[in-house]
Design a protein around this motif. Structure first.
Motif, PDB file in Angstrom:
ATOM      1  N   THR A 199       0.769  -0.765  -0.523  1.00  0.00           N
ATOM      2  CA  THR A 199      -0.472  -0.156   0.127  1.00  0.00           C
ATOM      3  C   THR A 199       1.085   1.162  -0.422  1.00  0.00           C
ATOM      4  O   THR A 199       0.698   2.544  -0.602  1.00  0.00           O
ATOM      5  CB  THR A 199      -0.992   0.269   1.128  1.00  0.00           C
ATOM      6  OG1 THR A 199      -1.714  -1.372   1.030  1.00  0.00           O
ATOM      7  CG2 THR A 199      -1.666   1.330   1.371  1.00  0.00           C
ATOM      8  N   LEU A 226      -5.239   4.634   6.662  1.00  0.00           N
ATOM      9  CA  LEU A 226      -5.247   4.095   5.637  1.00  0.00           C
ATOM     10  C   LEU A 226      -5.500   3.505   4.926  1.00  0.00           C
ATOM     11  O   LEU A 226      -6.791   2.128   4.905  1.00  0.00           O
ATOM     12  CB  LEU A 226      -4.864   4.857   4.131  1.00  0.00           C
ATOM     13  CG  LEU A 226      -5.270   4.558   2.756  1.00  0.00           C
ATOM     14  CD1 LEU A 226      -4.717   5.823   2.328  1.00  0.00           C
ATOM     15  CD2 LEU A 226      -4.467   3.192   2.101  1.00  0.00           C
ATOM     16  N   TYR A 227      -4.546   1.621   5.395  1.00  0.00           N
ATOM     17  CA  TYR A 227      -4.187   0.516   5.521  1.00  0.00           C
ATOM     18  C   TYR A 227      -5.429  -0.227   6.074  1.00  0.00           C
ATOM     19  O   TYR A 227      -5.969  -0.814   6.135  1.00  0.00           O
ATOM     20  CB  TYR A 227      -2.905   0.136   5.988  1.00  0.00           C
ATOM     21  CG  TYR A 227      -3.222  -1.466   5.633  1.00  0.00           C
ATOM     22  CD1 TYR A 227      -3.659  -2.131   3.950  1.00  0.00           C
ATOM     23  CD2 TYR A 227      -3.098  -1.838   6.545  1.00  0.00           C
ATOM     24  CE1 TYR A 227      -3.231  -3.533   3.815  1.00  0.00           C
ATOM     25  CE2 TYR A 227      -2.422  -3.417   6.470  1.00  0.00           C
ATOM     26  CZ  TYR A 227      -3.094  -4.048   4.980  1.00  0.00           C
ATOM     27  OH  TYR A 227      -3.051  -4.934   4.773  1.00  0.00           O
ATOM     28  N   SER A 230      -9.044   0.784   4.728  1.00  0.00           N
ATOM     29  CA  SER A 230      -8.401  -0.337   3.181  1.00  0.00           C
ATOM     30  C   SER A 230      -8.874  -1.505   3.408  1.00  0.00           C
ATOM     31  O   SER A 230      -9.425  -1.882   2.218  1.00  0.00           O
ATOM     32  CB  SER A 230      -7.876   0.572   2.204  1.00  0.00           C
ATOM     33  OG  SER A 230      -6.853   0.118   2.441  1.00  0.00           O
ATOM     34  N   ARG A 235      -8.845   0.130  -4.881  1.00  0.00           N
ATOM     35  CA  ARG A 235     -10.052   1.116  -4.961  1.00  0.00           C
ATOM     36  C   ARG A 235     -10.022   2.155  -4.008  1.00  0.00           C
ATOM     37  O   ARG A 235     -10.358   3.517  -4.527  1.00  0.00           O
ATOM     38  CB  ARG A 235     -11.331   0.712  -5.737  1.00  0.00           C
ATOM     39  CG  ARG A 235     -12.532   1.301  -5.715  1.00  0.00           C
ATOM     40  CD  ARG A 235     -13.915   0.786  -6.132  1.00  0.00           C
ATOM     41  NE  ARG A 235     -12.874   0.356  -7.670  1.00  0.00           N
ATOM     42  CZ  ARG A 235     -14.397  -0.589  -8.408  1.00  0.00           C
ATOM     43  NH1 ARG A 235     -15.612  -0.816  -7.463  1.00  0.00           N
ATOM     44  NH2 ARG A 235     -13.941  -0.928  -9.055  1.00  0.00           N
ATOM     45  N   LEU A 236     -10.035   2.169  -2.582  1.00  0.00           N
ATOM     46  CA  LEU A 236     -10.624   2.381  -1.581  1.00  0.00           C
ATOM     47  C   LEU A 236      -9.527   2.714  -1.032  1.00  0.00           C
ATOM     48  O   LEU A 236      -9.595   5.043  -0.667  1.00  0.00           O
ATOM     49  CB  LEU A 236     -11.273   1.546  -0.232  1.00  0.00           C
ATOM     50  CG  LEU A 236     -12.077   0.836  -0.592  1.00  0.00           C
ATOM     51  CD1 LEU A 236     -12.612  -0.005   0.795  1.00  0.00           C
ATOM     52  CD2 LEU A 236     -13.863   2.462  -0.242  1.00  0.00           C
ATOM     53  N   ALA A 237      -7.883   2.791  -1.318  1.00  0.00           N
ATOM     54  CA  ALA A 237      -7.472   3.535  -0.821  1.00  0.00           C
ATOM     55  C   ALA A 237      -6.814   4.842  -1.841  1.00  0.00           C
ATOM     56  O   ALA A 237      -6.511   5.664  -1.171  1.00  0.00           O
ATOM     57  CB  ALA A 237      -5.661   2.353  -0.967  1.00  0.00           C
ATOM     58  N   ASN A 238      -7.565   4.613  -3.184  1.00  0.00           N
ATOM     59  CA  ASN A 238      -7.867   5.993  -3.628  1.00  0.00           C
ATOM     60  C   ASN A 238      -7.855   6.940  -3.320  1.00  0.00           C
ATOM     61  O   ASN A 238      -8.255   7.866  -2.796  1.00  0.00           O
ATOM     62  CB  ASN A 238      -7.834   5.185  -5.449  1.00  0.00           C
ATOM     63  CG  ASN A 238      -6.370   4.708  -5.947  1.00  0.00           C
ATOM     64  OD1 ASN A 238      -5.966   4.831  -5.670  1.00  0.00           O
ATOM     65  ND2 ASN A 238      -7.343   4.217  -7.471  1.00  0.00           N
ATOM     66  N   LEU A 240      -9.431   6.943  -0.084  1.00  0.00           N
ATOM     67  CA  LEU A 240      -9.108   7.607   1.473  1.00  0.00           C
ATOM     68  C   LEU A 240      -7.811   8.684   1.386  1.00  0.00           C
ATOM     69  O   LEU A 240      -7.672   9.762   1.186  1.00  0.00           O
ATOM     70  CB  LEU A 240      -8.417   7.010   1.970  1.00  0.00           C
ATOM     71  CG  LEU A 240      -9.987   5.854   2.535  1.00  0.00           C
ATOM     72  CD1 LEU A 240      -9.160   4.559   3.428  1.00  0.00           C
ATOM     73  CD2 LEU A 240     -10.628   6.611   3.394  1.00  0.00           C
ATOM     74  N   CYS A 265     -11.933   9.156   6.115  1.00  0.00           N
ATOM     75  CA  CYS A 265     -12.053   7.617   7.041  1.00  0.00           C
ATOM     76  C   CYS A 265     -13.711   7.819   7.158  1.00  0.00           C
ATOM     77  O   CYS A 265     -14.744   7.304   6.464  1.00  0.00           O
ATOM     78  CB  CYS A 265     -11.504   6.573   7.998  1.00  0.00           C
ATOM     79  SG  CYS A 265     -10.278   6.649   7.124  1.00  0.00           S
ATOM     80  N   THR A 268     -16.300   8.633   4.396  1.00  0.00           N
ATOM     81  CA  THR A 268     -16.274   8.173   2.923  1.00  0.00           C
ATOM     82  C   THR A 268     -17.393   6.424   3.317  1.00  0.00           C
ATOM     83  O   THR A 268     -17.218   5.840   4.310  1.00  0.00           O
ATOM     84  CB  THR A 268     -14.894   7.194   2.713  1.00  0.00           C
ATOM     85  OG1 THR A 268     -14.323   8.138   2.325  1.00  0.00           O
ATOM     86  CG2 THR A 268     -14.876   6.071   1.800  1.00  0.00           C
ATOM     87  N   VAL A 271     -16.544   2.990   3.662  1.00  0.00           N
ATOM     88  CA  VAL A 271     -15.356   2.534   5.163  1.00  0.00           C
ATOM     89  C   VAL A 271     -16.600   2.857   6.479  1.00  0.00           C
ATOM     90  O   VAL A 271     -15.823   1.926   6.837  1.00  0.00           O
ATOM     91  CB  VAL A 271     -14.311   4.076   5.348  1.00  0.00           C
ATOM     92  CG1 VAL A 271     -13.580   3.530   6.622  1.00  0.00           C
ATOM     93  CG2 VAL A 271     -13.199   3.754   4.635  1.00  0.00           C
TER      94      VAL A 271
END
Length: 286
Positions: A199, A226-227, A230, A235-238, A240, A265, A268, A271
């Motif tokens: 990540t 973030l980790y 996500s 996609r979730l990392a993008n 956030l 977070c 979103t 999340v």
């Protein structure tokens, strides 16, 4: 937005699959290598599965981009899985620029596609068909794919078919009605989530492609938040990463801190339905 503030040429965390941002972590690169080797060997059916947001469509587009550099390959891409058998044949024929069929019925369309594939083979072309979101494809259409794959010479298949789908695709393929198709899948690949280290590399890679040349933008605690939030899903990392950069920019910060990521977070939806990760994310002040 925040591009100029952080020294970026463009927004680095868009959701549109862009092969320029392809990140070759272990699962992605292994899958790409397997697919390239299999299509060059002339295998019939190939399958790639992965959870939502793990990069299946980006992998598909990367594969198509690589094959486009080799004149022996002709490719077709069908992103819409909810086609009936006749519509699927029409879509494939259109993608391969087949001449119009002399009749309108299914048999005329199938004969016309077969004749076009034979012509491509005679020209030394290998035809590769990629279908996305196949877990939503009707069983009747899946069975029609098997019939299309029956087209072959004494030496090799006239068309190779690659199925991309969510894990539900494996359940669909357990249906007795498509057991013959399941038996013809020569290679299968599974895309999983990124590790914490991956990540970190993923975020740095996308920032670099977008033109960033400075020190680390994401603090270590922000990265862990973030980790956890996500689950390592790109996609979730993008989402956030993009939102946390907006928050940091709004505060005039040159580094994304954990508090910025926690706000991302909280904003979103994907999340918020992961309460375990979110509780972990809100520990600590930074």
């Amino acid at each position: 937005m925040y591009e100029r503030y952080f020294g970026l040429r463009e927004l680095p965390f868009g959701l549109t699959p862009d092969t320029e941002y392809y990140f070759a972590h272990a699962d992605q690169q292994e899958a790409l290598n397997t697919l390239l080797a299999a299509v060059r060997m002339g295998e019939g059916f190939l399958k790639v599965t992965g959870e939502v947001g793990t990069g299946k469509t980006l992998l598909c587009r990367k594969l198509l981009a690589v094959l486009a550099t080799d004149a022996q390959f002709m490719t077709a891409y069908i992103p819409n899985p909810t086609l009936d058998p006749l519509a699927l044949i029409e879509a494939i024929a259109t993608e391969l620029a087949a001449p119009p069929a002399s009749g309108q019925g299914p048999h005329a369309l199938a004969r016309n596609l077969a004749a076009h594939l034979i012509e491509c083979c005679a020209q030394g072309r290998r035809v590769v068909l990629c279908l996305d979101e196949v877990q939503a494809m009707p069983v009747e259409t899946l069975e029609s794919l098997r019939l299309i794959s029956n087209l072959e010479t004494e030496k090799r298949k006239l068309i190779q078919i690659i199925l991309f789908g969510q894990p539900e695709l494996d359940t669909r393929l357990e249906d007795r009605a498509v057991r013959q198709l399941r038996q013809r899948i020569a290679f299968s690949c599974r895309l999983g989530p990124l590790s914490l280290a991956d990540t970190d590399d993923y975020l740095r890679h996308r920032l670099h492609v977008a033109g960033y040349e400075g020190p680390a933008l994401f603090g270590k605690r922000a990265l862990r938040v973030l980790y956890r939030a996500s689950g390592g899903i790109p996609r979730l990392a993008n989402i956030l990463a993009h939102k946390s950069l907006m928050v940091a920019y709004g505060e005039g910060s040159t580094v994304v801190r954990a508090r910025h990521m926690r706000l991302a977070c909280a904003d979103t939806e994907a999340v918020r339905v992961r309460p375990g990760f979110l509780r972990l994310a809100f520990r600590g002040r930074r």
